[in-house]
Design an enzyme around this catalytic site. Structure first.
Site, PDB file in Angstrom:
ATOM      1  N   HIS A 230       0.831  -1.201   0.000  1.00 38.16           N
ATOM      2  CA  HIS A 230       0.000   0.000   0.000  1.00 38.16           C
ATOM      3  C   HIS A 230       0.867   1.253   0.000  1.00 38.16           C
ATOM      4  CE1 HIS A 230      -2.975  -2.998   1.507  1.00 38.16           C
ATOM      5  NE2 HIS A 230      -3.753  -2.317   0.677  1.00 38.16           N
ATOM      6  N   ASN A 231       1.397   1.576  -1.165  1.00 39.40           N
ATOM      7  CA  ASN A 231       2.315   2.693  -1.338  1.00 39.40           C
ATOM      8  C   ASN A 231       1.875   3.535  -2.535  1.00 39.40           C
ATOM      9  OD1 ASN A 231       3.169   1.175  -3.626  1.00 39.40           O
ATOM     10  ND2 ASN A 231       4.577   0.025  -2.308  1.00 39.40           N
TER      11      ASN A 231
END
Length: 487
Positions: A230-231
């Site tokens: 989750h970047n």
């Protein structure tokens, strides 16, 4: 004693005090009579009536008394001049003004220092970006994740990331799921997102200041953490897939694109289940109801609340209120705990779908952002498979923390129980394919471009599972055979 000869020149009196000559100067406007009167009254010397033409009383005055008298006269004269010219008031006023000027000089000096510091920081940032401008990097998903996530930190400087000129090949590739997201550096992804907003006509439609758009995108990037999955690259993947969906299905754009860009802002790398079980601050704040998704919304609108990052500053208040609510609705729909509820609602509408019905359109948008959020398996295997590694790495970090804290661990996150094939087969078969096939009934072009690749991916992982099962069976047989020989 004596006085000056001219009546227009300043009056000067010389006094002999203990052998020392003292000089007192009076204004040229003072008459001899005024001076005499002043000297007499100041020294308490009695005088006779001038009407009788009687001279002043001649008195013998000792030296000490003459000195005291002279000092008294000087004091009286000084006081008269002080009153006449308001010297005390002027002195106070000048002192105050000097103090104010000194304070202003000090403050201006500090401002100069701060400005120079900002200039130096901006130059360093510009140099760093320039030096990395042509470099493309691959994500190896080996992050050392810590719990010290960055707080909201939007960029306030004028953005300086390079404006890449996208080739026609790149422009066309951006619209397709085959776009390889691993070969793009962050600044290039920012430029691609900026291009999407221009290409879809959003900059013109919403009268967005181009510099504000740059600032907003930089703030978005700054508020995605360096998690394995989750970047910011995941944010770009979801947004790029949404951009392709919009072109394929001829959909309304702004709400879908902005929700996609903001949908995982400041994700800490631990899912809602962990937040709730660990009773984190987010879970407490949002009463265990989609803690992460509520947080993503809050951060998104914190960024938009700042004038330098508000791409919707020129919207009417009522229109912005509606847009805000729609974006919140879409981001909250990405909570997988609501997957069944949202998909079932959409299935009830799809056979008689009406694009003029607001509720139908809202439900479609909720399903679309869900599709884009979990769309990696739509992409080619060489692009999709590294994302599985990233997601499993993030899962393993969470499960290890859960074990250390005595919290429940989901089997699909346990390093000792899950493999890539087992993780993906069920997810593709029971989550992805049914959802994309339902959308396909409304947006038929996605069958060939998105649904078929999903089916191929499912078959790929089933083959891998068969190979893994065969290898496991072979090892089990060999182990049993070796055990029999030992006996």
């Amino acid at each position: 004693m004596g006085s000056s000869s001219s009546s227009y020149a300043p009056k000067t009196i010389y006094m002999d005090v203990d052998g020392k000559v003292q000089r007192v100067i009076f204004s040229r406007h003072c008459s001899p009579c005024d001076i005499k009167e002043l000297l007499c009254s100041s020294s308490n010397i009695a005088r006779l009536s001038s009407q009788n033409n009687i001279p002043y009383k001649q008195l013998f005055i000792p030296s000490k008394e003459k000195e005291d008298m002279f000092q008294n006269v000087l004091s009286q004269v000084a006081e008269q001049f002080s009153r006449a010219f308001r010297t005390n008031e002027l002195k106070t006023e000048v002192t105050n003004r000097l103090a104010m000027l000194e304070k202003r000089v000090e403050l201006e000096g500090l401002k100069v220092v701060e400005i120079e510091k900002f200039k130096n920081d901006l130059k360093k940032l510009r140099d760093e970006i320039t030096s990395r401008g042509g470099v493309r990097v691959n994500c190896n998903c080996k992050y050392n994740f810590t719990d010290d996530g960055k707080k909201l930190s939007p960029r306030r400087d004028v953005p300086s990331y390079p404006k890449y000129t996208l080739s026609q090949e790149t422009i066309e590739a951006l619209k397709k799921p085959t776009f390889d997201v691993w070969h793009w550096e962050h600044n290039e992804m920012l430029s691609c997102l900026e291009y999407m907003y221009h290409d879809l006509g959003l900059v013109k439609e919403f009268n967005i200041n181009p510099i504000t758009l740059k600032r907003w995108l930089l703030a978005i990037q700054e508020n995605y953490r360096d998690n394995p999955f989750h970047n910011f690259r995941h944010c770009f993947c979801v947004s790029q897939m949404m951009y392709g969906m919009i072109h394929l299905c001829n959909l309304q754009t702004c709400i879908l694109m902005t929700a996609a860009v903001c949908h995982d802002l400041d994700h800490p790398g631990y899912n809602n289940t962990y937040q709730i079980n660990a009773r984190t601050e987010l879970a407490v704040r949002y009463n265990d109801i989609s803690p992460l998704e509520n947080h993503h919304c809050a951060v998104a609108f914190q960024i938009l609340s700042m004038p330098e990052c508000n791409i919707f500053a020129n919207m009417e208040p009522d229109s912005f209120k509606q847009l805000r609510q729609a974006i919140i609705t879409l981001i909250l729909a990405t909570d997988m705990a609501r997957h069944g509820e949202i998909l079932d609602s959409f299935k009830q509408k799809v056979d008689n779908f009406d694009f003029t019905n607001e509720e139908h359109v809202k439900c479609l948008k909720m399903v679309l952002i869900k599709c884009c959020d979990i769309s990696n398996e739509v992409r080619p295997t060489e692009v999709a498979e590294p994302w599985v590694d990233c997601l499993l790495e993030e899962y393993f970090i969470q499960s290890e923390r859960e074990k250390s804290e005595g919290l429940p661990v989901a089997p699909f996150m346990d390093r000792d129980k899950v493999t890539k094939p087992t993780a993906q087969i069920g997810f593709i078969k029971f989550v992805l394919v049914p959802m994309f096939e339902t959308v396909m009934k409304i947006c038929t072009p996605i069958e060939e471009i998105m649904v078929q690749p999903l089916r191929d991916s499912r078959d790929h992982y089933e083959e891998l599972k068969q190979i893994d099962d065969a290898m496991s069976e072979k090892k089990k047989t060999e182990s049993m055979s070796l055990g029999g020989k030992k006996k």
